[in-house]
Design a protein around this motif. Sequence first.
Motif, short mmCIF file in Angstrom:
data_model
loop_
_atom_site.label_atom_id
_atom_site.label_comp_id
_atom_site.label_asym_id
_atom_site.label_seq_id
_atom_site.Cartn_x
_atom_site.Cartn_y
_atom_site.Cartn_z
N VAL A 87 0.83 -1.27 -0.10
CA VAL A 87 -0.13 -0.02 0.07
C VAL A 87 0.97 1.33 0.19
O VAL A 87 0.49 2.32 -0.58
CB VAL A 87 -0.97 0.03 1.11
CG1 VAL A 87 -0.18 0.12 2.54
CG2 VAL A 87 -1.92 1.11 0.89
N LEU B 264 0.53 4.55 -2.53
CA LEU B 264 0.55 5.62 -2.36
C LEU B 264 1.56 6.32 -3.15
O LEU B 264 1.55 7.45 -3.59
CB LEU B 264 0.56 6.28 -0.79
CG LEU B 264 0.48 7.62 -0.41
CD1 LEU B 264 -1.02 8.02 -0.56
CD2 LEU B 264 0.92 7.75 0.89
N MET C 108 -4.38 1.79 -6.74
CA MET C 108 -4.12 3.06 -6.69
C MET C 108 -3.40 3.99 -7.84
O MET C 108 -3.35 5.09 -7.71
CB MET C 108 -3.35 3.29 -5.26
CG MET C 108 -3.99 2.77 -4.13
SD MET C 108 -3.09 2.67 -2.67
CE MET C 108 -2.96 4.32 -2.20
N ILE D 258 7.48 10.11 1.45
CA ILE D 258 6.37 9.52 2.51
C ILE D 258 6.58 10.48 3.67
O ILE D 258 5.74 10.94 4.20
CB ILE D 258 6.51 8.26 2.59
CG1 ILE D 258 6.27 7.41 1.29
CG2 ILE D 258 5.63 7.66 3.70
CD1 ILE D 258 4.87 7.08 1.06
N THR E 90 -3.04 -5.58 2.72
CA THR E 90 -4.00 -4.67 2.35
C THR E 90 -5.29 -5.28 1.52
O THR E 90 -6.25 -5.33 2.19
CB THR E 90 -3.60 -3.37 1.85
OG1 THR E 90 -2.59 -3.01 2.30
CG2 THR E 90 -4.66 -2.40 1.91
N LEU F 259 -9.65 -5.39 2.15
CA LEU F 259 -10.68 -4.48 1.55
C LEU F 259 -11.70 -5.37 1.15
O LEU F 259 -12.98 -4.80 1.33
CB LEU F 259 -10.16 -4.20 0.06
CG LEU F 259 -8.83 -3.21 0.18
CD1 LEU F 259 -8.26 -2.73 -1.33
CD2 LEU F 259 -8.98 -2.14 1.07
N VAL G 185 -12.55 -1.75 4.95
CA VAL G 185 -12.41 -0.19 4.22
C VAL G 185 -13.50 0.58 4.66
O VAL G 185 -13.36 1.62 4.48
CB VAL G 185 -12.09 -0.43 2.63
CG1 VAL G 185 -13.36 -0.84 2.14
CG2 VAL G 185 -11.54 0.73 2.40
N PRO H 214 -2.85 -0.39 7.31
CA PRO H 214 -2.69 -0.27 5.74
C PRO H 214 -3.92 0.08 5.17
O PRO H 214 -3.92 0.74 4.13
CB PRO H 214 -2.10 -1.65 5.34
CG PRO H 214 -2.64 -2.60 6.33
CD PRO H 214 -2.54 -1.73 7.61
N VAL I 161 -4.54 3.83 5.30
CA VAL I 161 -3.59 4.40 4.55
C VAL I 161 -4.27 4.49 2.97
O VAL I 161 -4.52 5.57 2.37
CB VAL I 161 -2.31 3.55 4.05
CG1 VAL I 161 -1.54 4.14 3.12
CG2 VAL I 161 -1.54 3.62 5.54
N TYR I 162 -5.02 3.39 2.63
CA TYR I 162 -5.60 3.22 1.38
C TYR I 162 -7.11 4.15 1.38
O TYR I 162 -7.27 4.87 0.60
CB TYR I 162 -5.74 1.97 1.02
CG TYR I 162 -7.06 1.78 -0.04
CD1 TYR I 162 -6.45 1.88 -1.55
CD2 TYR I 162 -8.33 1.45 0.03
CE1 TYR I 162 -7.37 1.89 -2.61
CE2 TYR I 162 -9.22 1.14 -0.83
CZ TYR I 162 -8.64 1.37 -2.31
OH TYR I 162 -9.60 1.31 -3.33
N ALA J 28 -6.03 7.82 1.40
CA ALA J 28 -5.35 8.18 0.04
C ALA J 28 -6.46 8.21 -1.24
O ALA J 28 -6.45 8.99 -2.01
CB ALA J 28 -4.40 7.29 -0.73
N ILE K 238 -4.06 13.38 2.03
CA ILE K 238 -2.62 12.57 1.46
C ILE K 238 -1.73 12.71 2.73
O ILE K 238 -0.88 11.80 3.09
CB ILE K 238 -2.38 13.20 0.23
CG1 ILE K 238 -3.11 13.03 -0.83
CG2 ILE K 238 -0.69 12.92 -0.13
CD1 ILE K 238 -3.20 11.57 -1.38
N SER L 32 -2.65 10.15 5.09
CA SER L 32 -2.32 8.88 4.49
C SER L 32 -0.63 8.50 4.86
O SER L 32 -0.47 7.58 5.32
CB SER L 32 -2.48 8.72 3.31
OG SER L 32 -2.66 7.50 2.64
N SER L 33 0.17 9.47 4.45
CA SER L 33 1.58 9.40 4.66
C SER L 33 1.94 9.30 6.10
O SER L 33 2.88 8.51 6.50
CB SER L 33 2.43 10.39 3.88
OG SER L 33 1.79 10.70 2.73
N ILE M 277 1.25 5.97 7.18
CA ILE M 277 2.48 4.88 6.72
C ILE M 277 3.63 5.20 7.75
O ILE M 277 4.33 4.13 8.24
CB ILE M 277 2.92 5.17 5.16
CG1 ILE M 277 1.90 4.82 4.23
CG2 ILE M 277 4.23 4.81 5.13
CD1 ILE M 277 2.27 5.29 3.21
#
Lengths: 486, 265, 452
Positions: free
Chosen positions: A307, A311, A415, C58, C373, C377, C382, C405, C408-409, C412, C420, C423-424, C427
């Motif tokens: 993942v 990103l 993604m 990241i 991940t 989902l 999710v 994870p 994160v998805y 994003a 974003i 999300s980073s 991570i």
Amino acid sequence: MPLVLIFAFLAVLAVAGYVLGRRRALASADGNIRALHSLPGYYGWHAVVMAVIPAVLALAVWLIVQPLVIERQLSGFFPPEIVADDAQRTLVMADVRRVAAGLDVAVAQGALTADQADRIRTEFGSVRDRLAEVGVALGAEVTPQVLAAAQDYRALAAAGGIGRTILTIVIALAGFAYALMVTNKDFRARNRVESVVLALLVLASTIAILTTVGIVLSMLSESLRFFTMYPASEFFFGLTWSPNFRGNSELGLAPLLWGTLYISLVSMIVAVPIGLFAAIYLAEYASPQTRAYVKPLIEVIAGIPTVVFGLFALVTVGPFLRDWFAQPTGLGNSGSSVMTAGIVIGILNIPFISSLADDIINAVPQSMRDGSLGLGATKSETIRQVVLPAALPGIVGAVLLAASRAIGETMIVTMGAGAAAKLDLNPFEAMTTITVKIVSQLTGDTEFNSPETLVAFALGMTLFVITLGLNVFALWIVRKYREQYE
Amino acid sequence: MNDMSTAEIAATTAPAKITARNVQVYYGATHAIKNVSVDILDKAVTAFIGPSGCGKSTFLRCINRMNDTISVCRVEGKIEIEGEDIYDRRVDPVQLRAKVGMVFQKPNPFPKSIYDNVAYGPKIHGLTRNKAELDEVVETSLKKAALWNEVKDRLASPGTGLSGGQQQRLCIARAIATHPEVLLMDEPCSALDPIATAQVEELIDELRSQFSVVIVTHSMQQAARVSQRTAMFHLGELVEIDATETIFTNPSHKKTQDYITGRYG
Amino acid sequence: MSDIIATGAAVPARPKNSILVEDKLMKKRNAAEARFKAYGIAAIAISLATLAIMLWTIFSDGVSAFRQATLTFPVTLDAAKLDPQGARNPADLVKVTTVGYGTLLTTAFRAHLQEKGVSTEGLDDKAVGDMISKAAPAQLRDSVLANPSLIGTTKDISVYATGRIDGFLKGRVTMQTAERDANVSPEQLQLADRLREAGILKLQFNSGFLTNTDASDQRPEASGLGVAIIGSLYMMALVALMVLPVGVAASIYLEEFAPKNRFTDLIEVNISNLAAVPSIVFGILGLAIFINFAGLPQSSSLVGALVITLMTLPTIIIATRAALRAVPPSIRDAALGVGASKMQTVFHHVLPLAAPGILTGTILGLASALGETAPLLLIGMVAFVANYPAGPLEGGVMDPATALPVQVYSWAARSDPAFIERSSGAIIVLLFFLVVMNAIAILLRRRFERRW
């Protein structure tokens, strides 16, 4: 009795069994351990095993069978045409379960008494509203049949709960009593315990097979259901993918398969040369010190979750390719593209290829290199003309395994590749893959009765067959080449 | 022992192909070769004998700089081939090895066809201009290695499919196809059965007419059968070097005497 | 050996060159050699540079998620508004909605600006109030409900500024973007500048990023990783509980007891093939078997753990068998020789010796499972989860949760660029856990490394 309490009961019984079994065995030998066939602890364990294992097995069987029995009982509430149709029956049964669960919640929160829950009728007002008050959201108003079925469901489930408890406790006590009865100094407790343990070990090792069977069966059955709703020929040979949840979907595999293969191809073009050259450098040129630092660093790439690469594709690689390549050349305007996903999957696969290839290259005997160097070949000539041909089978295997990983990769394409299914050659266009569509068709609240959802299982089956085929093929090639050089 | 070798060498009349002076080899902290000076004659077979671990193979590998491939190995002193120092900074070991070929203890044919095995050297050194010439070289080399008649019908089959003795002769054919001036052989018969050994020994004797051959061997009899000169090594030092006959009938050192009569080895 | 006599002389002799002079061909060959080596160095440089760029982007994107723009000002928790009955009765307190608290906050905010002399020129009252995050009233309400004695007091409180203001302080939002943005105006940004000078608005360490639940699209500033961390924790604990016994049992059987027959061959082939099955296929399996067939709750950590267990099992079995194989046969012989049964030998002698290796392998397996991940989902992890799952003993593993994870998805995938950064940031947290787990595995390996 809730499951937790049943297990607590079994735990208590197990402890008691251990203590009593041990004591009884010792007593039968007048406290003389040497007169016993097995060590006293084994008699204790025997009692534990006998008290717990049959009871747990019975409980497991009951838990699996009960829903099936209840479902059959409840079919009496609904017209036969609904019961006969698989999809409709699933739908109705899901409704029943949801309403029943809603009533449970309502009772638990005190919004309804247990009695009210059993007697509530649709004629007295909206059940949906009553349940909404306690936080149970229902999609549609509850029909009288569903409500009645739900109430019956609760009754049956309650009865089932009692039966389950009684059965488990009786079996546990019976096993317990049996164990204590047979316990005496001549009983071969160790052998009995060991064969039970061995059976457990065998059971554990069959889980791998059960998993495979589960994968194949679940995908096969749902795929077959899909093919009853949508012609298989159109799925495998259709050139358009345009699902439409109102019907009239076109669900052709071709664009997805093309996207998958195209992206995998790009990824291999990135990963194979870089991974291979990195492996060659590490195996043939690098000093031990360099190797000790660089090899783990490259393998760090393999430890990063996909993942994160997703990103990276979305935020960094995609916009970079769009602004510097696609737009200046007029090839596209999308950050998501075959290139984006392909390059990032390629990066992900570099350590995979390089560490496999490194092992394989190191396995080529030094005498082979000496032979070539002794003839006056340079190092690179030796590598290209002697070492690599000797390592070829392993390298082909590694490349095929990497290809299978690229085909099955999900997060990066989800993604970074886009969602548009098309048959196009332009690598800067967004395209989509089998895995992306599996995710998009199966996420969200969907009922499993439309071809648009079930197609995901057919896609999964296709993916499984392709990757499995690649793996088997990779191993076959390796073996064939090995035989040639042996 | 240093003064010894100078005297011995003075006694030989033929021109030396290779002269080694005060060669020292270290493996990390281990002093593997101690101050060895030796002359190797052209068109003759020189045998290196001595108990295991005496450094004879190590010394052999110095002559075409195969020791370069071992990172902890360090060589001092001077080895000259026709007056050119092979450890000179300007020397490319690759060019040197084209001149000084090597055959190894274990047959190590490449995972290629018999033809490609032999053609490998001429191809990389650019010795032939076309396919016909290459065919010619392959055929000649295989004939010289006494293998032609056995393999001429299956040149395209893999070299790894041959028997041990055939593989070793293939490796010899491969080595002579590059037209070396010196041929180093590191116990070439140790992995072979007696019949194959006899074939290879006969071959070595014939190669003498064209090359300067150096052979490391464990077998006293082999040294006696194939070589004209024999050098005796012990614990990294050169004990003595002389005409083979002299070494075996009238050695000047007790160690040599003990070794060839089988007191140790 | 008559072949030699037959040798033709037609073979061109090798030119007699000095080894001290590099001939033309040699020059070419050496150039090829240098090129080849350069390709190798380039390959390694590209790999490492990509790794560095990826981690750097990241980190530089994500580190700001740990700091958040907050507004600090005094608020009088007016008893007349918050508890008109004055009884501090929880049932009454609950009746005051977030809207009531919102008015309270914005009024207090505007009053404070006036007092401090910060000009709000060009902005109406609503626009000034919109500087405060929409999550702030709910947070204030929660803290009052948790501690009713606050009512009636005046207190300095810190609340989140809206995501756009936060973005302005972090450089993500500029005057230019604000002109095209419906959610923020340049005037508000100018006010933000003045607030910063007055010391009311500043970037502060944001522990909420680790503890808050997820928040809707309009409130990126309030979103946090709380549920994701708990979900991942539940899953890893369950996976460890399931995969270790089953994996060790299966390995012991295959390595120590299994006879060489078709059945065990089948298991072996199965395990190696399962290890190469794409992870998403396990997601489909989980959806079909655990959710549709067994009726376990969607989005629950339990189902996630079951799926990941099946997925990790082959890896664990492979690692465990390697650890068992590393125990020398002499130890088995010794135990069998003093009359221990095969079972006793394995459990008393072989297993304890292999334990560090098994543990190391398991931790590494769990580390890679933590980042998984795709299968999650499919089993619904999710989904937007606004509430913490219950404690582990209250059946929390059946509650909807999400995982690091997956968070994160899903962040994003949101449209607001503020996510974003989140999300980073997620991570960074995920990588932190991975580094810790790998470090433990390496330490274990160092500590117990044994050579026979």
